[in-house]
Design a protein around this motif. Structure first.
Motif, mmCIF file in Angstrom:
data_model
loop_
_atom_site.group_PDB
_atom_site.id
_atom_site.type_symbol
_atom_site.label_atom_id
_atom_site.label_comp_id
_atom_site.label_asym_id
_atom_site.label_seq_id
_atom_site.Cartn_x
_atom_site.Cartn_y
_atom_site.Cartn_z
ATOM 1 N N ILE A 1 0.830 -1.210 0.000
ATOM 2 C CA ILE A 1 0.000 0.000 0.000
ATOM 3 C C ILE A 1 0.864 1.260 0.000
ATOM 4 N N PHE A 2 1.920 1.267 0.783
ATOM 5 C CA PHE A 2 2.753 2.458 0.896
ATOM 6 C C PHE A 2 3.924 2.483 -0.084
ATOM 7 N N GLY A 3 3.979 1.531 -1.001
ATOM 8 C CA GLY A 3 4.965 1.566 -2.069
ATOM 9 C C GLY A 3 6.360 1.136 -1.692
ATOM 10 N N CYS A 4 6.510 0.468 -0.554
ATOM 11 C CA CYS A 4 7.834 -0.032 -0.186
ATOM 12 C C CYS A 4 8.238 -1.177 -1.100
ATOM 13 N N ASN B 1 5.480 -6.953 -8.438
ATOM 14 C CA ASN B 1 6.531 -7.719 -9.130
ATOM 15 C C ASN B 1 7.608 -8.178 -8.157
ATOM 16 N N ASP B 2 7.949 -7.349 -7.180
ATOM 17 C CA ASP B 2 8.899 -7.764 -6.139
ATOM 18 C C ASP B 2 8.369 -8.981 -5.395
ATOM 19 N N VAL B 3 7.091 -8.951 -5.078
ATOM 20 C CA VAL B 3 6.472 -10.053 -4.333
ATOM 21 C C VAL B 3 6.468 -11.325 -5.175
#
Length: 123
Positions: free
Chosen positions: A77-80, A84-86
């Motif tokens: 949600i906060f863009g950390c 795609n990373d997940v």
């Protein structure tokens, strides 16, 4: 246990025992990294929050899996992190799914209702 560091120090003696300019090296390294971004600050806060929730599970009643999913959701949600990373962390997803299945099956096997059902079918 307190003597272990000393034993390992004696067994595996370090090649470099003293660094004269460690402050300069530290300053240069931090300068190269730059200031923390907003995303990095969010990630740090989420990580500390997740560790606190895991550590106080007995008090708060939060399930460890729920804390992990909450941490992931907040990071997304906060863009950390991006989706795609997940998706690229397949090993982590495999671990979560397998542990969830194993724990779910083991906890289902110990309920009185399930045990009665199994014993009634044995004849």
């Amino acid at each position: 246990m307190l003597i272990n560091p000393f034993i390992f120090y004696k067994l595996f003696t370090p090649e470099i025992r003293k660094v004269e300019n460690y402050k300069e090296i530290s300053r240069e390294g931090l300068k190269d990294l730059g200031r923390m971004t907003v995303r990095e600050k969010f990630l740090t806060a989420f990580f500390v929050g997740a560790v606190l929730l895991w550590a106080t599970t007995g008090i708060t009643g939060f399930n460890a899996t729920a804390v992990a999913i909450l941490f992931l959701a907040m990071c997304l949600i906060f863009g950390c992190m991006t989706w795609n990373d997940v998706r690229q962390r397949k090993g982590a997803w495999d671990t979560l799914i397998w542990y969830g299945a194993i724990i779910g099956l083991s906890s289902a096997g110990f309920t009185p209702r399930w045990t009665r059902f199994l014993t009634s079918k044995r004849g």
